[in-house]
Design an enzyme around this catalytic site. Structure first.
Site, PDB file in Angstrom:
ATOM      1  N   SER A 130      -8.474  -0.808  -1.239  1.00 38.19           N
ATOM      2  CA  SER A 130      -8.970   0.539  -1.531  1.00 38.19           C
ATOM      3  C   SER A 130      -8.489   0.990  -2.903  1.00 38.19           C
ATOM      4  O   SER A 130      -7.400   0.615  -3.362  1.00 38.19           O
ATOM      5  CB  SER A 130      -8.469   1.519  -0.464  1.00 38.19           C
ATOM      6  N   GLU A 132      -7.329   3.702  -3.439  1.00 45.67           N
ATOM      7  CA  GLU A 132      -6.168   4.547  -3.200  1.00 45.67           C
ATOM      8  C   GLU A 132      -4.860   3.846  -3.549  1.00 45.67           C
ATOM      9  O   GLU A 132      -3.821   4.495  -3.654  1.00 45.67           O
ATOM     10  CB  GLU A 132      -6.134   5.007  -1.741  1.00 45.67           C
ATOM     11  N   TYR A 154      -1.776   5.980   3.580  1.00 45.39           N
ATOM     12  CA  TYR A 154      -2.932   5.076   3.601  1.00 45.39           C
ATOM     13  C   TYR A 154      -2.901   4.153   2.385  1.00 45.39           C
ATOM     14  O   TYR A 154      -3.067   2.933   2.507  1.00 45.39           O
ATOM     15  CB  TYR A 154      -4.220   5.895   3.616  1.00 45.39           C
TER      16      TYR A 154
END
Length: 329
Positions: A130, A132, A154
């Protein structure tokens, strides 16, 4: 015919990937949880097709925390390719349930890698990373070699998975590819994601079912792409002779306020009259700007995005409008 095993087959990406692999002549095996509620609407059209289900598409009950059931499935299927898409996928929620997020993302990925390592002929593996993992990146546009700086539980878990994928690739010679995917949307996006929340909120307000939509930070900028484009990139990664890490992104960003404007204008509304900022929806330590450089994927995989941001949002609005007409929204 190749055999592919997909975790998270009932999700947005899993459903599009299943369609892609079936079109390419694969046998597709999906891992699903046994629960009292059957939330499989994204693949219902495939399961209900008797020419597909039981012939080229198969679902097996298992849980990523259950080693025995997973090993039985691997023993039965002997997959050529494994696409690991399952796990807690909501960034904001990871602040509320960090332990569960760690269990479902980090621990489950290691378990899956170990099972694959134990196979007589280890399959090619795709791990869902991701954007992120970059968090508050120093570079305005992030590439595969950009330093990781996650800002959420996350993101931390996803960085762990990417790093473990590299360990199994270099340490055991396994074909493990990390897909570092930026935001990707479609009409199949889950209701708890902000894009779908906005589109459905606008549709509900247009129908008089609501008056306001409450959101968090409207000034964040994200690189939004189209989910079917991105699953095509996943597949291309596992067709390479050498495994690697690839960013999939459009290289263009839009503010959340741009998304609001497009969605509300589709329904003939002015978003400024109906949107309120609620501090409870502001994520702690949220990255303000994420934009990806997919030049490596374009050069090596021959991949590129094919659908614009405006087309994506229009398609989601059209789907929401049809849901209203069918009384399902």
């Amino acid at each position: 015919m190749k055999k592919a095993l997909i975790t998270g087959i009932t999700g947005q990406d899993g459903s599009y990937l299943t369609e892609l692999l079936l079109e390419k002549g694969y046998y597709v095996y999906g891992i699903v949880r046994r629960s009292s509620s059957m939330n499989r609407w994204r693949i219902d059209h495939l399961v209900k097709d008797e020419n597909i289900y039981g012939n080229s598409l198969f679902l097996d009950y298992a849980d990523l925390s259950d080693d025995a059931s997973l090993r039985r499935i691997f023993s039965k299927v002997n997959p050529d390719e494994v696409y690991h898409l399952a796990g807690q996928s909501h960034v904001a929620l990871s602040f509320e349930i960090p332990e569960l997020t760690t269990h479902e993302i980090s621990n489950a990925t290691v378990k899956l890698l170990e099972i694959c390592r134990d196979q007589a002929l280890p399959p090619k593996i795709y791990l869902a990373g991701s954007s992120e993992i970059f968090g508050h990146a120093q570079e305005s546009i992030q590439a595969e070699d950009t330093q990781y700086s996650p800002t959420s539980p996350y993101g931390v878990c996803k960085e762990f998975c990417v790093q473990m994928g590299k360990v199994y690739r270099s340490g055991y010679g396994m074909h493990v590819s990390n897909g570092i995917l930026y935001n990707h949307e479609s009409p199949r996006r889950g209701e708890n994601f902000v894009t779908q929340k906005i589109v459905r909120g606008a549709a509900s307000i247009a129908q008089g079912k609501a008056e306001f939509l409450e959101l968090g930070n409207l000034e964040i900028e994200r690189d939004w792409g189209y989910a079917p484009d991105f699953v095509r990139g996943m597949w291309k990664m596992l067709q390479q002779e050498q495994a690697g890490d690839y960013i999939l992104a459009t290289g263009k960003t839009h503010k959340l306020s741009d998304l609001l404007q497009l969605s509300f204008e589709y329904f003939g509304l002015n978003h400024r009259k109906h949107v309120r900022v609620n501090p409870k929806f502001v994520r702690p330590n949220e990255p303000a700007y994420l934009c990806g450089d997919s030049s490596k994927a374009q050069k090596i995989l021959g991949w590129k995005p094919s659908v614009t941001f405006e087309q994506i949002i229009k398609g989601m609005c059209e789907a929401a409008e049809k849901s209203i007409q069918r009384g399902k929204l």
